[in-house]
Design a protein around this motif. Structure first.
Motif, mmCIF file in Angstrom:
data_model
loop_
_atom_site.group_PDB
_atom_site.id
_atom_site.type_symbol
_atom_site.label_atom_id
_atom_site.label_comp_id
_atom_site.label_asym_id
_atom_site.label_seq_id
_atom_site.Cartn_x
_atom_site.Cartn_y
_atom_site.Cartn_z
ATOM 1 N N SER A 1 0.830 -1.198 0.000
ATOM 2 C CA SER A 1 0.000 0.000 0.000
ATOM 3 C C SER A 1 0.865 1.248 0.000
ATOM 4 O O SER A 1 2.079 1.181 0.239
ATOM 5 N N SER A 2 0.211 2.387 -0.241
ATOM 6 C CA SER A 2 0.890 3.677 -0.229
ATOM 7 C C SER A 2 0.039 4.661 0.552
ATOM 8 O O SER A 2 -1.184 4.727 0.360
ATOM 9 N N TYR A 3 0.672 5.421 1.452
ATOM 10 C CA TYR A 3 -0.031 6.391 2.288
ATOM 11 C C TYR A 3 0.625 7.756 2.128
ATOM 12 O O TYR A 3 1.848 7.878 2.278
ATOM 13 N N SER A 4 -0.178 8.764 1.821
ATOM 14 C CA SER A 4 0.355 10.094 1.551
ATOM 15 C C SER A 4 -0.014 11.086 2.640
ATOM 16 O O SER A 4 -1.119 11.038 3.199
ATOM 17 N N GLY A 5 0.917 11.985 2.940
ATOM 18 C CA GLY A 5 0.651 13.078 3.856
ATOM 19 C C GLY A 5 0.000 14.241 3.125
ATOM 20 O O GLY A 5 -0.114 14.244 1.898
ATOM 21 N N ASP B 1 5.248 -3.087 2.003
ATOM 22 C CA ASP B 1 5.376 -4.266 1.155
ATOM 23 C C ASP B 1 4.166 -5.171 1.324
ATOM 24 O O ASP B 1 3.196 -4.821 2.014
ATOM 25 N N ASP B 2 4.212 -6.345 0.719
ATOM 26 C CA ASP B 2 3.078 -7.267 0.768
ATOM 27 C C ASP B 2 2.802 -7.797 2.171
ATOM 28 O O ASP B 2 1.718 -8.296 2.445
ATOM 29 N N ALA B 3 3.791 -7.689 3.055
ATOM 30 C CA ALA B 3 3.597 -8.140 4.436
ATOM 31 C C ALA B 3 3.107 -7.010 5.335
ATOM 32 O O ALA B 3 2.939 -7.199 6.540
ATOM 33 N N GLY B 4 2.895 -5.832 4.750
ATOM 34 C CA GLY B 4 2.420 -4.696 5.527
ATOM 35 C C GLY B 4 3.516 -3.941 6.256
ATOM 36 O O GLY B 4 3.236 -3.052 7.054
ATOM 37 N N GLN B 5 4.784 -4.305 5.994
ATOM 38 C CA GLN B 5 5.911 -3.640 6.634
ATOM 39 C C GLN B 5 6.356 -2.432 5.812
ATOM 40 O O GLN B 5 6.226 -2.417 4.582
ATOM 41 N N GLY C 1 -1.815 4.562 7.963
ATOM 42 C CA GLY C 1 -0.722 3.657 7.668
ATOM 43 C C GLY C 1 0.189 3.435 8.858
ATOM 44 O O GLY C 1 -0.024 3.984 9.940
ATOM 45 N N PRO C 2 1.232 2.627 8.681
ATOM 46 C CA PRO C 2 2.118 2.277 9.798
ATOM 47 C C PRO C 2 2.956 3.463 10.250
ATOM 48 O O PRO C 2 3.286 4.351 9.459
ATOM 49 N N ARG C 3 3.276 3.486 11.530
ATOM 50 C CA ARG C 3 4.148 4.524 12.072
ATOM 51 C C ARG C 3 5.607 4.202 11.717
ATOM 52 O O ARG C 3 5.980 3.055 11.525
#
Length: 254
Positions: free
Chosen positions: A31-35, A52-56, A90-92
């Motif tokens: 995924s992609s998360y934008s500010g 990545d595909d593992a969410g990392q 998204g992830p921190r």
């Protein structure tokens, strides 16, 4: 319950189970998360975190839109600092926020960094902590109270006098870099500290290099340890995206 009803229940249960089993995989897809975008030049800049595909977290970057490199302030005219939020979703990451500093006339040392360029500061500390960074003199970077322990410095990096900047920190440079050895400065990587602790990571890139539609990647020298727990980038990339004519400055985790 008759045989037909039993088989129907079993079928519905099997479908429900398959959906439950599939859900984590769907959530873990790359995924992609934008500010939030901030005005820069005649365009915009924003942060982006990709997984990545593992969410990392795979990379953390800054996207400069097609016209962000046009209409930039002339020397002596503001604004020169553009504060970017990290994505709300998204992830921190280890980074709290980003500040893009536009150096229209460059900065010291002369004949090294005195060309138009950007300082892309990825801060580990909060905005409040950054604003509290104060120095009486730029020479304070030589003060033992500001010099980080050797294990927090990448091999070969030094914190020389004259690199203490208020609301930033002290800057560690690599004397083996091409810009200190007779070659022109295009892109380089700086480590920043405050009160002996790592405070920011900083790719510096010239305006002319960004305008050249670059495709550049280099490893980030690593210290023996980091004092803030988390995952840190191993390489950085400066790349042109032909799809929308944007440029990205990317810290790569993998």
């Amino acid at each position: 319950m008759n045989t037909q009803q039993t088989s129907g229940c079993a079928l519905r249960l099997a479908i429900a189970c398959s959906l439950l089993l599939a859900a984590p995989w769907a959530q873990a897809a790359a995924s992609s998360y934008s500010g939030k975008a901030v005005r820069l030049g005649k365009g915009t800049a924003h942060t982006v975190v990709r997984t990545d595909d593992a969410g990392q977290v795979a990379s953390i970057g800054i996207v400069l839109s097609k016209r962000a490199l046009q209409g930039l302030p002339k020397p002596g005219a503001g604004p020169t600092a553009y504060w970017l939020e990290m994505p709300a979703r998204g992830p921190r990451t280890v980074f709290n926020h980003v500040v893009v500093n536009w150096e229209a006339a460059g900065h010291p040392p002369p004949k090294v960094y005195d060309v138009p360029h950007f300082d892309f500061h990825f801060y580990l500390g909060s905005k409040a902590e950054q604003r509290r960074v104060r120095f009486q003199s730029e020479a304070e970077s030589a003060d033992p109270a500001q010099q980080p322990p050797a294990e927090l410095l990448p091999a070969g990096y030094i914190v020389p006098p004259g690199t203490a900047v208020p609301q930033m920190g002290v800057h560690a440079i690599n004397p083996a870099g091409q810009e200190f050895n007779g070659q022109p400065f295009t892109a380089t990587f700086i480590y920043g500290y405050h009160r002996q602790r790592l405070f920011f990571l900083e790719p510096m890139v010239t305006l002319s290099f960004l305008q050249s539609r670059p495709s550049f990647e280099a490893a980030i020298p690593q210290p023996a340890r980091f004092d803030k727990p988390g995952s840190y980038p191993l390489a950085y990339r400066v790349q042109h995206n032909p799809a929308n004519d944007s440029v990205e400055i990317v810290l790569m985790q993998k």
